[in-house]
Design a protein around this motif. Structure first.
Motif, PDB file in Angstrom:
ATOM      1  N   VAL A 110      -0.775  -1.183 -13.280  1.00  0.00           N
ATOM      2  CA  VAL A 110      -0.933  -0.167 -12.244  1.00  0.00           C
ATOM      3  C   VAL A 110      -1.463  -0.856 -10.987  1.00  0.00           C
ATOM      4  N   PRO A 111      -0.984  -0.498  -9.805  1.00  0.00           N
ATOM      5  CA  PRO A 111      -1.503  -1.109  -8.580  1.00  0.00           C
ATOM      6  C   PRO A 111      -3.011  -0.932  -8.458  1.00  0.00           C
ATOM      7  N   SER A 112      -3.680  -1.918  -7.896  1.00  0.00           N
ATOM      8  CA  SER A 112      -5.119  -1.826  -7.674  1.00  0.00           C
ATOM      9  C   SER A 112      -5.392  -0.836  -6.546  1.00  0.00           C
ATOM     10  N   SER A 113      -6.639  -0.440  -6.393  1.00  0.00           N
ATOM     11  CA  SER A 113      -6.987   0.511  -5.341  1.00  0.00           C
ATOM     12  C   SER A 113      -6.702  -0.075  -3.962  1.00  0.00           C
ATOM     13  N   SER A 114      -6.956  -1.361  -3.772  1.00  0.00           N
ATOM     14  CA  SER A 114      -6.681  -1.973  -2.470  1.00  0.00           C
ATOM     15  C   SER A 114      -5.178  -2.001  -2.188  1.00  0.00           C
ATOM     16  N   ALA A 115      -4.385  -2.297  -3.222  1.00  0.00           N
ATOM     17  CA  ALA A 115      -2.930  -2.281  -3.055  1.00  0.00           C
ATOM     18  C   ALA A 115      -2.441  -0.868  -2.755  1.00  0.00           C
ATOM     19  N   MET A 116      -3.080   0.125  -3.357  1.00  0.00           N
ATOM     20  CA  MET A 116      -2.680   1.511  -3.136  1.00  0.00           C
ATOM     21  C   MET A 116      -3.004   1.967  -1.722  1.00  0.00           C
ATOM     22  N   PHE A 117      -4.147   1.543  -1.197  1.00  0.00           N
ATOM     23  CA  PHE A 117      -4.481   1.879   0.186  1.00  0.00           C
ATOM     24  C   PHE A 117      -3.465   1.260   1.144  1.00  0.00           C
ATOM     25  N   ARG A 118      -3.056   0.017   0.859  1.00  0.00           N
ATOM     26  CA  ARG A 118      -2.044  -0.629   1.718  1.00  0.00           C
ATOM     27  C   ARG A 118      -0.725   0.124   1.621  1.00  0.00           C
ATOM     28  N   TYR A 119      -0.416   0.626   0.439  1.00  0.00           N
ATOM     29  CA  TYR A 119       0.835   1.372   0.260  1.00  0.00           C
ATOM     30  C   TYR A 119       0.808   2.673   1.054  1.00  0.00           C
ATOM     31  N   LEU A 120      -0.276   3.426   0.946  1.00  0.00           N
ATOM     32  CA  LEU A 120      -0.372   4.696   1.658  1.00  0.00           C
ATOM     33  C   LEU A 120      -0.326   4.498   3.167  1.00  0.00           C
ATOM     34  N   ALA A 121      -0.814   3.353   3.646  1.00  0.00           N
ATOM     35  CA  ALA A 121      -0.819   3.082   5.085  1.00  0.00           C
ATOM     36  C   ALA A 121       0.587   3.033   5.669  1.00  0.00           C
ATOM     37  N   VAL A 122       1.582   2.731   4.845  1.00  0.00           N
ATOM     38  CA  VAL A 122       2.964   2.655   5.320  1.00  0.00           C
ATOM     39  C   VAL A 122       3.454   4.030   5.788  1.00  0.00           C
ATOM     40  N   PHE A 123       2.872   5.101   5.262  1.00  0.00           N
ATOM     41  CA  PHE A 123       3.321   6.453   5.597  1.00  0.00           C
ATOM     42  C   PHE A 123       2.737   6.950   6.921  1.00  0.00           C
ATOM     43  N   HIS A 124       1.843   6.170   7.516  1.00  0.00           N
ATOM     44  CA  HIS A 124       1.208   6.576   8.772  1.00  0.00           C
ATOM     45  C   HIS A 124       1.961   5.986   9.955  1.00  0.00           C
ATOM     46  N   ASP A 125       2.294   6.821  10.942  1.00  0.00           N
ATOM     47  CA  ASP A 125       3.052   6.393  12.112  1.00  0.00           C
ATOM     48  C   ASP A 125       2.124   6.398  13.333  1.00  0.00           C
ATOM     49  N   ARG A 126       1.695   5.225  13.765  1.00  0.00           N
ATOM     50  CA  ARG A 126       0.753   5.139  14.878  1.00  0.00           C
ATOM     51  C   ARG A 126       1.405   5.518  16.210  1.00  0.00           C
ATOM     52  N   GLU A 127       2.706   5.361  16.320  1.00  0.00           N
ATOM     53  CA  GLU A 127       3.386   5.771  17.549  1.00  0.00           C
ATOM     54  C   GLU A 127       3.305   7.282  17.740  1.00  0.00           C
TER      55      GLU A 127
END
Length: 508
Positions: A118-135
């Motif tokens: 299972v992905p680690s918590s740090s890997a999961m946070f990096r994954y969720l960050a992909v869904f955020h659009d800063r533009e």
């Protein structure tokens, strides 16, 4: 450290129990995630991961399982990893149905030997960050309601949900779709969150609930300052696109947030929609003009409203209803404007305990009031394009307050929707969507597989009776098996559950 001998028992480490799991009943959920096509649907639609490391299926499915077993924060994935029996089951589910080439492809994603399931918590946070659009965040204007446009990865989660709903429809077809549109507040302490109308910091996602299937067909994550009725027509249009084949009739229920004339007009139109004219019953604003129309209703025209008991018997209540001759200004200016029915509901307040200082004031009340012949009433309104009898219409509209609002409670309390992981909007939106996938997977298991009384059970009961079954996971001759305690009554039940899952029809 205290001596454990002072108590009636002591804890020790079992070095031979590496395959033990306290979640032996999670297997049916993994089975259903595979059988429904959810695992492959995630890989097909989400596309948030690159060509190396964890796959989208591993990341999303691990968070779905986290919701189901009772975890409520990203760090809880490390607890899943600590359960080696669960890890074996999870790894098997992710690779199920893959060809030998596909399984080799999973190994090639890692430059070094993979040590976790299972992905680690740090890997999961990096994954969720992909869904955020800063533009999108740069387009915000202070004091204005704003809904960021979801990026491709976030839209992918909605497609996965559409596929899951379609799978349930394939196996349990419903011709009618009663859609309950309702927003819910998720209180948070995130510094970037905005104030909601109730005076605290929150987010306010709006959900579209399919009453007949007991599933969420669409959700849109929103800031707390976005009114529930904001762009509700667009939300309905997106929800209609998420409905599967086989639905021939659509009805809409909503509270006063749905009292948007563009939404009502869209529903009443016969063209431009695959489902034709949408019948609706929506709470209307009790304006001074509406109150004036209610006051003009003769006393003999008021009908006692009845409540249906579980036995089916109707019992009289203290409420009354009546048809109201009312045309709002927004429609009255146009000769071609649609004509809707307005129904008023009133309830005497004479015998009810009032708070000090509120006897002559309406300020602070969550409902509108009016006086007639010295009697004070609560007053509510419903607008509809349906020709149902008033008793039947109101009874049907009230059902919205049960099923869809109970779903919100499950999302925020039983699952992880009530505890958001980040200060970034897109990460929280993905977390919310994945929670919805867990909610719908659980709904699918209850309706298609468990059946009976289990359809109405909350997660607390399901975890106690099904998920939290102790078992040992073993592998012999490349065959994975779960060994339960001798005499465990869940053994036969689990075999029945798996047989029913295996018998489900795959979506076309």
């Amino acid at each position: 450290m205290m001596s454990q001998g002072e108590l009636g028992f002591k804890y020790e480490v079992e070095h031979q129990g590496e395959g033990m799991t306290g979640m032996g009943g999670i297997g049916p959920y993994l089975d259903l995630a595979c059988r429904s096509g959810m695992v492959r649907s995630v890989e097909r639609h989400v596309k948030a991961q690159g060509e190396q490391g964890w796959t989208d299926a591993e990341s999303v499915l691990s968070l779905v399982m986290l919701n189901l077993v009772g975890g409520d924060c990203v760090e809880d994935v490390d607890r899943l990893e600590a359960d080696k029996g669960f890890c074996r089951l999870f790894s098997k589910a992710v690779s199920q149905g893959l060809s030998r080439k596909g399984r080799r492809g999973l190994k090639k994603r890692w430059r070094k030997e993979k040590t976790r399931s299972v992905p680690s918590s740090s890997a999961m946070f990096r994954y969720l960050a992909v869904f955020h659009d800063r533009e999108q965040e740069g387009l915000r204007e202070p004091g204005k309601a704003f809904i960021p446009v979801p990026n491709e990865a976030l839209r992918g989660l909605s497609k996965v949900n559409r596929d899951l709903v379609g799978f349930v429809q394939t196996n349990r077809e419903e011709r009618v779709a009663t859609l309950d549109m309702d927003a819910t507040l998720v209180e948070t302490d995130k510094a970037s969150a905005l104030w909601c109308y109730k005076g605290y910091v929150a987010y306010q996602p709006i959900n579209t609930w399919w009453a007949e299937q007991g599933m969420v067909v669409h959700t849109e994550f929103r800031d707390g300052n976005v009114p529930a009725g904001f762009e509700q027509r667009r939300v309905l249009e997106e929800a209609l696109k998420s409905l599967p084949k086989g639905v021939s009739k659509v009805r809409l229920r909503s509270d006063t947030a749905g009292y948007q004339h563009d939404l009502l007009r869209y529903c009443d139109e016969k063209e431009n929609k695959g489902c034709g004219r949408i019948e609706f019953a929506v709470g209307c604003d009790v304006t001074p003009e509406f109150k004036k129309a209610v006051l003009e209703v003769a006393e003999e025209d008021w009908v006692v409203l009845k409540k249906r008991e579980r036995s089916g018997e109707l019992r009289e209540t203290t409420r009354q209803w009546a048809e109201v001759c009312f045309v709002p200004n927004a429609l009255g200016r146009s000769k071609k404007g649609p004509e809707y029915r307005y129904v008023a509901i009133r309830e005497r307040m004479q015998d009810q305990l009032m708070l000090p200082g509120m006897e002559e004031e309406e300020k602070g009340l969550t409902f509108q009031t009016m006086r007639k012949a010295g009697v004070k009433y609560k007053v509510f309104g419903i607008v509809t394009n349906m020709d149902w009898d008033g008793q039947e219409l109101i009874e049907w509209h009230y059902k919205r307050c049960g099923s869809s609002e109970q779903a919100h409670s499950v999302m925020k309390e039983d699952l992880a929707g009530g505890r958001l992981p980040s200060g970034d909007f897109g990460e929280n939106a993905a977390w919310w969507w994945i929670m919805v996938l867990a909610f719908n997977l659980n709904a699918a298991l209850k309706t298609l597989v468990l059946g009976g009384q289990w359809v109405y059970k909350r997660m607390k009961a399901i975890r106690f009776h099904l998920i939290n079954i102790p078992a040992r996971v073993m592998e012999r001759s490349r065959q994975l098996s779960l060994r339960l305690s001798a005499g465990d009554s869940a053994y036969g039940w689990l075999l029945q559950i798996r047989a029913r899952i295996a018998g489900l029809v795959l979506s076309g």
